[in-house]
Design an enzyme around this catalytic site. Structure first.
Site, short mmCIF file in Angstrom:
data_model
loop_
_atom_site.label_atom_id
_atom_site.label_comp_id
_atom_site.label_asym_id
_atom_site.label_seq_id
_atom_site.Cartn_x
_atom_site.Cartn_y
_atom_site.Cartn_z
N THR A 18 0.91 -1.24 0.18
CA THR A 18 -0.39 0.13 -0.33
C THR A 18 0.96 1.73 -0.15
O THR A 18 -0.22 2.78 -0.27
CB THR A 18 -0.78 0.17 1.16
OG1 THR A 18 0.13 0.40 2.55
CG2 THR A 18 -2.02 -1.07 1.34
N HIS B 20 4.85 0.12 8.14
CA HIS B 20 5.19 1.14 9.21
C HIS B 20 4.95 0.48 10.71
O HIS B 20 5.05 -0.68 10.63
CB HIS B 20 4.37 2.54 8.72
CG HIS B 20 2.19 2.00 8.74
ND1 HIS B 20 1.73 1.22 9.54
CD2 HIS B 20 1.94 1.43 7.70
CE1 HIS B 20 0.52 0.94 8.75
NE2 HIS B 20 0.66 1.25 7.49
N HIS C 64 2.76 -2.79 10.63
CA HIS C 64 3.03 -3.79 10.24
C HIS C 64 4.12 -4.55 10.75
O HIS C 64 4.30 -6.07 10.20
CB HIS C 64 3.78 -3.43 8.72
CG HIS C 64 2.95 -2.69 7.15
ND1 HIS C 64 3.40 -1.58 6.56
CD2 HIS C 64 1.91 -3.05 6.76
CE1 HIS C 64 2.46 -1.20 6.57
NE2 HIS C 64 1.60 -2.15 5.96
N LYS D 106 -11.47 -1.04 6.88
CA LYS D 106 -11.70 0.03 5.70
C LYS D 106 -13.42 0.27 5.90
O LYS D 106 -13.91 -0.07 5.66
CB LYS D 106 -10.89 0.48 4.51
CG LYS D 106 -9.83 -0.40 4.22
CD LYS D 106 -9.14 0.82 4.64
CE LYS D 106 -7.49 0.24 4.30
NZ LYS D 106 -6.78 -1.23 5.53
N ARG E 140 -11.30 2.14 -1.38
CA ARG E 140 -10.34 3.14 -1.63
C ARG E 140 -10.27 3.08 -3.46
O ARG E 140 -11.03 2.48 -3.69
CB ARG E 140 -9.59 2.65 -1.42
CG ARG E 140 -9.47 2.74 0.26
CD ARG E 140 -8.05 1.97 0.88
NE ARG E 140 -8.10 0.82 0.73
CZ ARG E 140 -7.23 0.05 1.21
NH1 ARG E 140 -6.30 0.24 1.46
NH2 ARG E 140 -8.13 -1.47 0.85
N GLN F 248 -7.48 -13.76 -0.95
CA GLN F 248 -5.77 -14.02 0.06
C GLN F 248 -6.27 -15.93 0.26
O GLN F 248 -5.61 -16.31 0.83
CB GLN F 248 -6.36 -12.91 1.10
CG GLN F 248 -5.38 -13.22 1.94
CD GLN F 248 -5.89 -12.19 2.97
OE1 GLN F 248 -5.61 -11.27 3.07
NE2 GLN F 248 -5.42 -12.51 4.27
N ASP G 221 -6.94 -7.59 12.30
CA ASP G 221 -8.86 -7.27 10.74
C ASP G 221 -8.57 -8.39 9.77
O ASP G 221 -8.91 -8.15 8.83
CB ASP G 221 -7.79 -6.24 10.49
CG ASP G 221 -7.20 -5.77 10.03
OD1 ASP G 221 -5.90 -6.62 10.40
OD2 ASP G 221 -6.56 -4.94 9.23
N LYS H 54 -4.64 4.20 18.28
CA LYS H 54 -3.85 3.60 17.38
C LYS H 54 -2.09 3.44 17.83
O LYS H 54 -1.95 5.14 17.75
CB LYS H 54 -3.83 3.77 16.25
CG LYS H 54 -4.42 2.35 15.56
CD LYS H 54 -4.19 2.02 14.31
CE LYS H 54 -5.68 1.77 13.47
NZ LYS H 54 -5.62 1.79 12.34
N LYS I 286 0.71 5.91 15.87
CA LYS I 286 0.47 7.50 14.71
C LYS I 286 0.65 8.77 15.09
O LYS I 286 0.97 8.87 16.79
CB LYS I 286 -1.32 7.47 15.11
CG LYS I 286 -1.95 6.56 13.63
CD LYS I 286 -2.03 6.88 12.36
CE LYS I 286 -2.63 5.75 11.78
NZ LYS I 286 -2.56 5.74 10.70
N THR I 287 1.63 9.54 14.43
CA THR I 287 1.76 10.27 15.07
C THR I 287 0.94 11.73 14.79
O THR I 287 0.15 11.46 13.62
CB THR I 287 3.81 10.94 14.26
OG1 THR I 287 3.43 11.07 13.26
CG2 THR I 287 4.38 9.72 15.00
#
Length: 428
Positions: free
Chosen positions: A41, A46, A49, A83, A87, A177, A198, A233, A236-237
């Site tokens: 993606t 990040h 993962h 999601k 997308r 998948q 998820d 989460k 996350k910044t």
RNA sequence: GGGGGGUUACCCGAGCGGUCAAAGGGGACGGACUGUAAAUCCGUUGGCAACGCCUUCGCAGGUUCGAAUCCUGCACCCCCCA
């Protein structure tokens, strides 16, 4: 064969599994193939993962054989799990760049030379590319009752939203998948899929498919979502995700993220993300309770994480930058060192002539460096005692900076407040 | 189609002819405290050659010595009736 199952247990890495009893026995009784899939993606992984990826690494260290799967095929569709909206599809070029970036990073976490339990890196595009639509519908699609597909959280959640909805394309994602898992079980003897929480629906889809197509049982295991005690989460910044790519998130910024983890979260992070042993973690957790101000857990967490992701050199850079940012002397560092340490910090170039004659007025310097939007704001910062040149406070608005105020050959380090740094580079 | 209400600085929101660069809150920024935390407290929050000058209250005009405040037109938004 180390008992990976109980290690995952005490580390808090097991959210759900299929058939826990037989899974743990199965893992104890031999070197098993395990796979985790990542859709391309972005050009970088990040922190989100990291949990499944590090879990894969734990499997390998316990003597199992990991497969890191890059979703060259699934990435073309887009996983609807978790999601809330449909997308946009990624272009083929984007996808290629993303695959290249993520593969390179994944390689660093696994050992591909480890003899009989060496890791594999696969791309599902390799087996999906040649699969025709009609063949896929006949061989795979036929095994999916629509009623079951509609019942999956990822689908139901979207259909229940008034404005949501979902395209046929995303609806089909779980088939792809699911088929990956079947393919890996048939061709690579892989009977366990690991993923984030998820991914549960996608994993069980694969297990069902394998049973219908070949009558074989497969295993699934999901990791919990790593969240902070305040509910947000982890990773996350304010400026978005915490990336593993040093060009997106510098080693310093990465290190700082972990140093600043709340007390309540530090122990959990150590367990879930590092390879620190249990006894040591329990000692650190104790220290966190008795001497929270020492922040021993956070320090250790930051060290472990930064070393893991950026190597010993990245950690050294981050620690040196931290020392300088929080008070160490700046004067005796070289140009090169300063530039490296302040790599994150915005810098502006000015002609060296600005420092001659009268010199450069401090408010102008703050504006030029981007630390103040206007001279008025710059003056305010100075007046309120928030202006620093090379870590020394200046409270006089009339201050003019000259050659003598440079920290090194060409660099001057400006700061507004406690943490906002900026560099001015003076060039001829 | 008829009737009513609104549009204010980063956001919310007061102001309803001069003393308004515009109350209050949030946010942001600086300081103190501290553990590079949380909470708290203090200060600042249009620009500039700065006891003054310039630009800002949806947009364009007008009345007035003087308008965010009054009038006219325009745009957008909301509510009620049909």
């Amino acid at each position: 064969m180390n008992d990976i199952y109980s290690e995952l247990g005490w580390r808090g890495l097991i959210h759900q599994t299929t058939d826990a009893c037989s899974l743990s026995a199965w893992l104890r009784s031999g070197s098993r193939r395990v796979y985790v899939g990542f859709d391309p993606t972005a050009t970088s992984l990040h922190v989100g993962h990291l949990l499944p990826l590090l879990t894969l690494r734990r499997f390998q260290r316990a003597g199992h054989r990991p497969i890191a799967l890059v979703g060259g095929a699934t990435g073309m569709i887009g996983d609807p799990s978790g999601k809330s909206e449909e997308r946009n599809l990624l272009s083929v070029e984007e996808l290629q760049a993303n695959i290249a970036g993520m593969e390179g990073q994944m390689r660093r976490f696994l050992d591909f030379e480890a003899g009989d339990h060496a890791a594999l890196l696969l791309n599902n595009a390799d087996w999906m590319r040649g699969f025709s639509y009609l063949d896929f519908l006949r061989d795979v699609g036929k095994n999916f009752p629509v009623s079951v597909m509609l019942a999956k959280d990822s689908v139901r959640g979207r259909l229940e939203r008034a404005e949501g909805g979902m395209s046929y394309t995303e609806f089909s994602y779980m088939l792809l998948q699911a088929y990956d898992f079947v393919y890996l079980s048939q061709n690579y003897d892989c009977q366990l899929q690991v993923g984030g929480s998820d991914q549960w629906g996608n994993i069980t889809s694969g297990i069902d498919l394998a049973r219908r197509m070949h009558g074989v049982p497969l295993y699934g295991l999901t990791c919990p979502l790593l969240t902070r005690s305040d509910g947000a989460k982890m990773g996350k910044t304010e400026r978005g995700a915490l990336w593993l790519d040093p060009d997106r998130t510098s080693p310093y910024a990465f290190y700082q993220y972990w140093i600043n983890v709340a007390d309540e979260d530090a122990g959990r992070c150590l367990r879930m993300l590092t390879e620190v042993e249990r006894e040591e973690i329990e000692r650190l957790e104790q220290s966190c309770v008795e001497h929270p101000e020492a922040r021993e857990s956070q320090r250790r967490l930051a060290q472990e994480m930064t070393r893991l992701v950026h190597g010993a050199r990245g950690l050294a850079t981050a620690e040196r930058a931290t020392a300088v940012f929080f008070g160490a002397a700046i004067e005796d560092l070289s140009d090169a060192e300063l530039v490296e340490i302040f790599a994150d910090v915005p810098s502006r170039e000015l002609p060296a002539a600005e420092l001659r004659d009268q010199g450069l007025a401090l408010p102008d310097a703050l504006v030029a460096a981007g630390l103040a939007k206007s001279k008025g704001e710059a003056r305010r910062i100075i007046q309120q005692g928030g202006a620093y040149v090379n870590n020394r406070r200046h409270t006089d608005q009339q201050t003019c900076l000259t050659d003598a105020d440079r920290a090194s050959q060409t660099v001057m380090v400006l700061r507004a407040g406690k943490k906002r740094y900026a560099l001015l580079r003076f060039t001829e």
